[in-house]
Design a protein around this motif. Structure first.
Motif, PDB file in Angstrom:
ATOM      1  N   GLN A 193       0.835  -1.199   0.000  1.00  0.00           N
ATOM      2  CA  GLN A 193       0.000   0.000   0.000  1.00  0.00           C
ATOM      3  C   GLN A 193       0.877   1.259   0.000  1.00  0.00           C
ATOM      4  O   GLN A 193       0.612   2.205  -0.750  1.00  0.00           O
ATOM      5  N   PHE A 224      -7.000   0.046  -3.495  1.00  0.00           N
ATOM      6  CA  PHE A 224      -7.708   1.311  -3.690  1.00  0.00           C
ATOM      7  C   PHE A 224      -8.673   1.174  -4.861  1.00  0.00           C
ATOM      8  O   PHE A 224      -8.270   0.737  -5.938  1.00  0.00           O
ATOM      9  N   ASP A 226      -7.285  10.636  -1.522  1.00  0.00           N
ATOM     10  CA  ASP A 226      -7.839  10.799  -0.172  1.00  0.00           C
ATOM     11  C   ASP A 226      -6.875  10.247   0.877  1.00  0.00           C
ATOM     12  O   ASP A 226      -6.655  10.868   1.918  1.00  0.00           O
ATOM     13  N   GLU A 227      -6.305   9.091   0.619  1.00  0.00           N
ATOM     14  CA  GLU A 227      -5.378   8.491   1.586  1.00  0.00           C
ATOM     15  C   GLU A 227      -4.100   9.318   1.708  1.00  0.00           C
ATOM     16  O   GLU A 227      -3.558   9.482   2.811  1.00  0.00           O
ATOM     17  N   THR A 270      -5.036  12.206   3.820  1.00  0.00           N
ATOM     18  CA  THR A 270      -5.271  11.750   5.193  1.00  0.00           C
ATOM     19  C   THR A 270      -3.960  11.563   5.929  1.00  0.00           C
ATOM     20  O   THR A 270      -3.803  11.973   7.094  1.00  0.00           O
ATOM     21  N   ARG A 271      -2.978  10.978   5.266  1.00  0.00           N
ATOM     22  CA  ARG A 271      -1.670  10.783   5.905  1.00  0.00           C
ATOM     23  C   ARG A 271      -0.970  12.113   6.164  1.00  0.00           C
ATOM     24  O   ARG A 271      -0.331  12.292   7.193  1.00  0.00           O
TER      25      ARG A 271
END
Length: 198
Positions: A16, A55, A63-64, A67-68
């Motif tokens: 990921q 994903f 988005d991820e 977010t991170r």
């Protein structure tokens, strides 16, 4: 003779991370709207189904990534935003200027979906900084705090983007810009909010 060891499979978390790193690179090089899941898979030397297993879309990847950034970035900025103290905007700007990957990511797209996600990210970052104690030296200045921080973050991302792409003017050195922008914001605050930004 012992057979060679089989290649080690990547853990799910490592795979990921690999997808996210490659996607961020492609987004900033080619623009978010110009990158597909197939492009990411090809760059990684893997298949689309492999990327889709982590994903469902490039929007989910974006988005991820945001977010991170939102999880890690505020902590690096909090030392410049102390509850009960007037914020040193020059120091805050200098710290934000170090966030090259974020700035390039924020400027990697222009379509409506990307703009919406960028707006959501900046709004969440503003809220986190304001909640931590971004101070304008006025107890009832919360609305102004949010407006100022929103303006500052947008100005800063444009300024940092120009610097990293070599399009900024030469009359003002990189080291001077945070201080100049800090003085500009403080002067504006004193004009709009008596007693603020001093």
């Amino acid at each position: 003779m012992t057979p060679p060891p089989s290649p080690r499979r990547l853990s799910a978390a490592h795979r990921q991370d690999q997808i996210l790193e490659m996607a961020a690179r492609l987004f900033t090089e080619q623009g978010f709207e110009g990158v597909s899941v197939a492009d990411i898979a090809r760059a990684l030397g893997t298949s689309r189904p492999t990327v889709y297993s982590y994903f469902p879309s490039t929007e989910a990847i974006l988005d991820e990534l945001f977010t991170r950034q939102l999880r890690d970035l505020p902590q690096r900025l909090f030392e410049h935003v102390r509850p009960g103290e007037v914020t040193d905007f020059s120091a805050l700007f200098a710290a934000l200027l170090q966030e090259k990957e974020l700035v390039l990511l924020l400027h990697s797209g222009g379509g409506p979906q990307f703009r919406s996600r960028r707006r959501d990210f900046l709004g969440a970052l503003e809220a986190r900084l304001a909640d931590h104690g971004l101070s304008l030296a006025q107890p009832k200045a919360s609305h102004a705090q949010r407006y100022v921080l929103s303006t500052v973050l947008n100005l800063l991302t444009v300024m940092a983007y120009e610097e990293w792409h070599g399009t900024e003017g030469t009359e003002t050195g990189r080291g001077e810009r945070p201080e100049l922008l800090g003085r500009f914001i403080s002067a504006g605050l004193r004009e709009v909010l008596p007693g603020a930004g001093s």
